[in-house]
Each structure stands twice: as C-alpha cells, then as structure tokens.
Write an enzyme that holds these catalytic residues in place. Sequence first.
Site, PDB file in Angstrom:
ATOM      1  N   CYS A   5       0.829  -1.207   0.000  1.00  0.00           N
ATOM      2  CA  CYS A   5       0.000   0.000   0.000  1.00  0.00           C
ATOM      3  C   CYS A   5       0.861   1.253   0.000  1.00  0.00           C
ATOM      4  CB  CYS A   5      -0.923  -0.013   1.222  1.00  0.00           C
ATOM      5  SG  CYS A   5      -2.306   1.141   1.060  1.00  0.00           S
ATOM      6  N   ASP A   8      -6.651  -3.255  10.894  1.00  0.00           N
ATOM      7  CA  ASP A   8      -5.479  -2.418  11.130  1.00  0.00           C
ATOM      8  C   ASP A   8      -5.505  -1.944  12.574  1.00  0.00           C
ATOM      9  OD1 ASP A   8      -3.186  -0.964  10.696  1.00  0.00           O
ATOM     10  OD2 ASP A   8      -4.044   0.362   9.176  1.00  0.00           O
TER      11      ASP A   8
END
Length: 197
Positions: A6, A120
């Site tokens: 990412c 996350d």
Amino acid sequence: MRIKICGITNLQDALDAINAGASALGFVFYKKSPRYITPLDAKKIVEQLPPFIQTVGLFVNENENFINEVCAESKMQLAQIIDDNDTLNYELLKVKSVKVIRVKSQKDLKNLNKDYYLLDAFVDSFGGEGKRVALEWFENINCSKFILAGGLTSNNLKEIDGYGFYAVDVSSGVEESKGKKSKQKMIDFIKEANEIK
C-alpha cells in the site's frame, strides 16, 4: 498468502512491488496522508501495470459519490474503506469494496459477519504508523477472511504463522521514507510472507 503493498506513489515502486511478488497495489486517496496520490497520477501508473494485478484505492470517511468518481477516474478495482461514523451506503458503490476495521480492542473482532475485512491497528493518523494489532486477540478466531495490516515487517511476519490470515497489507514496513518504497524490503517481505500459513 496474498500480499498487498500500500501507499504506492510512483511507477517504479509499483513495478518493483509486482516483480517482488505482490498481488495487489494500494493507492491512498486521503489528502492528509504523506502517501497521498491524485486520481490522475494513480491512473497513469495503473495504465502501465501488467495484467492480473489488483488495484486498490484507500478512502477515509468519504461519501459514495466521491469513492465512485475517484475509482472510475483512477481505474481502481477495489475500494478499501475506513468509515468511522458508519454512514456509508455500500449498496451505492459501483466498485467492489472491503471495510477497514481499526482495531482498538479484542471486542472489535467479535460479531463480524462473513465478509472479508482489513484489520489495522487504531492510530489517530489513519495508518502507516507501523503499529500492530495484538496477535493474542486472534486466538481461537477464524482468520481466513481477515487481511492483516499494521506494523508488519519481514522481521516479524513469522509471528503470524499459523493464524491462517487471508492476506497481509504493508506500507511503512517496506519503505525507505514515507511514500518511497525500498525494493529490497519488498523482496524480503514478500519472501517471508510466502512462507506463512
């Protein structure tokens, strides 16, 4: 093990990630992030990618129209969505999506439905800070539809072996600096990830 890199901001990092074995690339459409990229710049990268690589747009507390417009303009195949206020109507999205759970405690992992989720660690700045979710919270939980993000590096990936996560997502753990990836760190990370079960 599926692996997403990412925070892609340039073509060379994207190609290095793919050559290292990444199956998905993430583009951050959150203007306060040091990894922010404009939809047009993301599109220029996407148009030069080889086939069979998934493109993922990251959105933070945006509305359906914004997500649809940006995904169309930048050629994103999947929207990764932080929706802290739980106001988004997912049925109005014109692109597939995965919801991000910013995990504060073990109870955030309870009562999730059968969808895929990206998990996350909670941080005020919305990711990219290298903070990890406590692995003991996953004991006795089916992790087969969980994408684990936050604080992962090639040095600690072995710790998640045996949990059965669907995929891992890394950003800061493979960077030279915020927004610039390290080719060697990506190679090392993906090599380790491919040995995880």
